[in-house]
Enzyme design. Structure first.
Site, PDB file in Angstrom:
ATOM      1  N   ALA A   1       6.062  -3.769   1.981  1.00 44.50           N
ATOM      2  CA  ALA A   1       6.350  -5.147   1.565  1.00 44.50           C
ATOM      3  C   ALA A   1       5.341  -5.657   0.538  1.00 44.50           C
ATOM      4  O   ALA A   1       5.497  -6.750   0.007  1.00 44.50           O
ATOM      5  CB  ALA A   1       6.363  -6.068   2.781  1.00 44.50           C
ATOM      6  N   CYS A   2       4.320  -4.879   0.233  1.00 41.67           N
ATOM      7  CA  CYS A   2       3.243  -5.284  -0.676  1.00 41.67           C
ATOM      8  C   CYS A   2       3.421  -4.622  -2.036  1.00 41.67           C
ATOM      9  O   CYS A   2       3.473  -3.389  -2.135  1.00 41.67           O
ATOM     10  CB  CYS A   2       1.902  -4.881  -0.062  1.00 41.67           C
ATOM     11  SG  CYS A   2       0.481  -5.079  -1.156  1.00 41.67           S
ATOM     12  N   GLY A   3       3.492  -5.426  -3.094  1.00 45.55           N
ATOM     13  CA  GLY A   3       3.656  -4.903  -4.444  1.00 45.55           C
ATOM     14  C   GLY A   3       2.513  -3.998  -4.871  1.00 45.55           C
ATOM     15  O   GLY A   3       2.743  -2.962  -5.509  1.00 45.55           O
TER      16      GLY A   3
ATOM     17  N   ARG B   1       2.989  -0.687  -3.177  1.00 46.87           N
ATOM     18  CA  ARG B   1       4.087   0.065  -3.806  1.00 46.87           C
ATOM     19  C   ARG B   1       3.649   0.661  -5.146  1.00 46.87           C
ATOM     20  O   ARG B   1       3.993   1.801  -5.474  1.00 46.87           O
ATOM     21  CB  ARG B   1       5.328  -0.816  -3.994  1.00 46.87           C
ATOM     22  CG  ARG B   1       6.013  -1.192  -2.685  1.00 46.87           C
ATOM     23  CD  ARG B   1       7.361  -1.851  -2.918  1.00 46.87           C
ATOM     24  NE  ARG B   1       7.305  -3.027  -3.778  1.00 46.87           N
ATOM     25  CZ  ARG B   1       7.136  -4.276  -3.371  1.00 46.87           C
ATOM     26  NH1 ARG B   1       6.985  -4.542  -2.088  1.00 46.87           N
ATOM     27  NH2 ARG B   1       7.117  -5.277  -4.244  1.00 46.87           N
TER      28      ARG B   1
END
Length: 143
Positions: free
Chosen positions: A11-13, A16
């Site tokens: 869920a964390c850019g 990712r």
């Protein structure tokens, strides 16, 4: 599978982007979604020691119970902060990457480049469009 491990939150850019940079180097890391499979005490302590940073630097504030728990108060010992990270894994900042070249909290995401054993294989832009690696494999911008 490579000898690279990423403690990842999909869920964390930033997390990712780091995972994508690892894969852009031709490696397929072991991905540990630490919110589903939190590290045990020995692993977390070992990661912090390997990173060589204070326990407080591993605490994540945004989107966590950091303020609710009053973790900005200097009264908390390192052991207590580790206990709270184990109780609330969302407090562990991410992503943490482990390679043969070191262990690092990869914020900003470009920090992973210093510990990847292989160079980037192609140009790379982050999810927000910021170019990190040009088509010749050169870093763009400052860390």
């Amino acid at each position: 599978m490579s000898d690279i491990t990423i403690y990842h939150n999909p869920a964390c850019g930033t997390s990712r982007n780091v995972l994508a940079l690892i894969r852009n180097s031709g490696e397929e890391p072991t991905v540990i979604e630490y919110l589903k499979t939190p590290p045990d005490r020995a692993t977390l302590v070992g990661l912090i020691k390997a990173m060589g940073i204070p326990v407080r630097d591993v605490l994540r504030q945004k989107g966590t119970p950091y303020d609710e728990l009053g973790l900005g108060d200097p009264k908390w010992t390192d052991e207590q902060l580790i206990d709270l990270m184990l109780l609330h894994p969302i407090l562990i900042n991410r992503p943490i990457v482990v390679t043969a070249l070191g262990t690092r909290l990869c914020r900003p995401s470009e920090a992973v480049l210093d510990i990847l054993p292989q160079p980037q294989r192609a140009a790379f832009s982050k999810e927000d469009g910021e170019t990190v690696i040009d088509s010749k494999g050169n870093r763009i911008g400052k860390l």
